[in-house]
Design an enzyme around this catalytic site. Structure first.
Site, PDB file in Angstrom:
ATOM      1  CB  SER A 133      57.239  15.343 -37.548  1.00 43.81           C
ATOM      2  OG  SER A 133      56.027  16.017 -37.326  1.00 43.81           O
ATOM      3  CE  LYS A 163      61.038  18.564 -34.910  1.00 38.38           C
ATOM      4  NZ  LYS A 163      60.190  17.370 -35.157  1.00 38.38           N
ATOM      5  CB  SER A 183      57.426  19.228 -36.935  1.00 41.38           C
ATOM      6  OG  SER A 183      57.877  18.060 -36.284  1.00 41.38           O
TER       7      SER A 183
END
Length: 486
Positions: free
Chosen positions: A179, A80, A155
């Site tokens: 997220s 990520k 996210s």
């Protein structure tokens, strides 16, 4: 997808250990899949193939050396983009850090690399991880493998799209207000938000932060357990240590739903609007719990204090983490982030004290609830994947929102509880879009939650359905080869 691309992380690591597949072959399959599908979904935004090749070849030498092999030995994985990877461009989706190359790994990356992961690059995120739709001014928008003109969520949207599309079977994300869970629901994969401190990753300058959690995303619950075995454990920065470690996730996931007391809550008792197609899929799947012997009732804990706890804590965390950047680079920061930081600056002592009282009442309500129920089941997302050109849905089932958090409230409310939460694929709409549950249990029953999730997964096998990504159905964006420090 070829055979390697279809493997679970557990199966692929086992094949590498048995020398049926080399780490180099696993890496080649990973890079090939990025080449095939990434132009349509824009999940992977930075690649470092030279470093990855060196790491894969080192893994293969270790395989034949007779040395002890770590739990994720040879597994290729993008990370990520909010997580710093030493020597690889790490932008957090921000123009401020568009060319940033860290010299030190974040704690979760260091743990993954010790566990044997071959790091290949970065997956896309919204700017600073703020919001549950993945777009930014550096790399553009990530879209959904099942419908590449729709949102993949966020996210951890780049990760969700990468896992769903077969780029990688497993990866690390993070979750403040959904997220991990919302992109997992949008992309038909599994996302896990652990209990506090089980994967300790406090931000710089705040060892006591509790709202944001780091956790895995995978196509199967067994791979989530493998991730937890590999990286869960104490940190000297988080005291006292969590009463859950990697060893709690060893052994087969033999889940049993017989006699489990399940509370189904479509709106978490808060009157949350949920799109009818989402509810239709989820309510149709409740019978899976019942047929497996669970006792299912419609019920919910008292979550009336959850919104105050979440919004106040979120604002404080944003002001602490990003306040200096907003002061210095306000014109380069998206308005949603600026708004959260300003909300934190504006909090009064009275409001902070009130939120502490609200969190105490919320904890008492959860103790009362879990004295009666073992498992809370609710929608992981209130909406289906939406048009990726939007910043966020302005309304849910005809109910207008007042800001960009309103459509995420089903996830935010459970974040406020601090409980471990598992997002689990439940099924598909008539048009083929994924829909997911979020399952939560009492604090530090993380391993039990995975067992219950596995029992549901075994009876539905949503994991067996994969998206078909066709050229020309999404945006054509190629990953950028990193400028790395060598």
């Amino acid at each position: 997808m070829n055979e390697i691309q279809q493997m679970s992380a557990t199966a692929l690591v086992a094949a590498i250990r048995r020398r049926e597949v080399s780490a180099r072959e696993a890496l080649d399959a990973h890079l090939e899949r990025i080449e095939q599908v990434n132009p349509e979904i824009n999940a992977v935004v930075t690649l470092d193939p030279e470093r990855a090749l060196a790491d894969a070849e080192a893994a293969d030498r270790r395989t034949v050396s007779g040395a002890t092999l770590p739990p994720l030995h040879g597994l290729p994985m993008t990370h990520k983009d909010t997580h710093a990877v030493a020597g690889t461009r790490s932008t957090s989706g921000s123009r401020i850090f568009a060319d940033h190359v860290p010299v030190q790994d974040d704690a979760i990356i260091a743990r993954l690399r010790r566990a044997g992961v071959v790091s290949t690059g970065k997956s896309n995120v919204p700017e600073f991880g703020a919001g549950s739709h993945t777009f930014n001014d550096v790399f553009g928008t990530t879209t959904n493998p099942y419908a590449p003109r729709l949102s993949a969520g966020g996210s951890s949207g780049g990760l969700a799209a990468a896992v769903a599309s077969g780029i990688q079977p497993l990866g690390e994300g993070s979750d403040m207000g959904g997220s991990l869970r919302i992109p997992a629901s949008f992309c038909g994969v599994v996302g896990f938000r652990p209990s506090h401190g089980v994967i300790p990753t406090p931000p710089p300058g705040d060892d006591w932060a509790w709202l944001t959690r780091t956790g895995p995303m995978a196509r199967e619950v067994s791979d989530v357990a493998l991730f937890m075995f590999a990286v869960a454990g104490p940190s000297p920065r988080v005291r006292p240590p969590a009463p859950v470690t990697g060893s709690d996730f060893t052994g087969p996931l033999l889940g049993d739903l017989r006699g489990v007391r399940v509370a189904w809550s479509p709106d978490l008792g808060l009157g949350l609007p949920v799109e009818p197609e989402v509810l239709a899929v989820l309510e149709g799947r409740l019978r899976v719990f019942e047929e497996a012997g669970a006792i299912v009732e419609e019920a919910t804990p008292d979550l009336t204090d959850a919104e105050e706890v979440f919004r106040t804590t979120r604002a404080l965390d944003f002001a602490a983490a990003l306040g200096p950047l907003v002061r210095e680079h306000r014109d380069l920061v998206k308005p949603e982030v600026v708004g959260n930081v300003e909300a934190g600056w504006a909090l009064s002592a009275r409001e902070i004290v009130a939120a502490t009282g609200a969190r105490t009442r919320l904890a008492a309500a959860l103790r009362a609830f879990h004295a009666r129920y073992d498992l809370l089941v609710s929608p992981a997302a209130q909406v289906l994947p939406f048009d990726a050109r939007l910043r966020y849905p302005a309304a849910v089932d005809g109910v207008e929102g007042t800001g960009y958090l309103d459509w995420m409230r089903s996830a935010c409310a459970l974040s406020a509880t601090g409980l471990p939460v598992l997002a689990l694929p439940a099924g598909f709409t008539g048009s083929g879009l994924p829909v997911g549950f979020q399952l939560s249990v009492d604090h530090y029953r993380d391993a039990d939650l995975l067992r219950l999730g596995k029992a549901f997964e075994d009876r539905t096998r949503c994991v067996d359905r994969r998206p078909e990504i066709r050229a020309g159905t999404g945006q054509r964006v190629r990953p950028v080869t990193t400028v790395a420090a060598r």
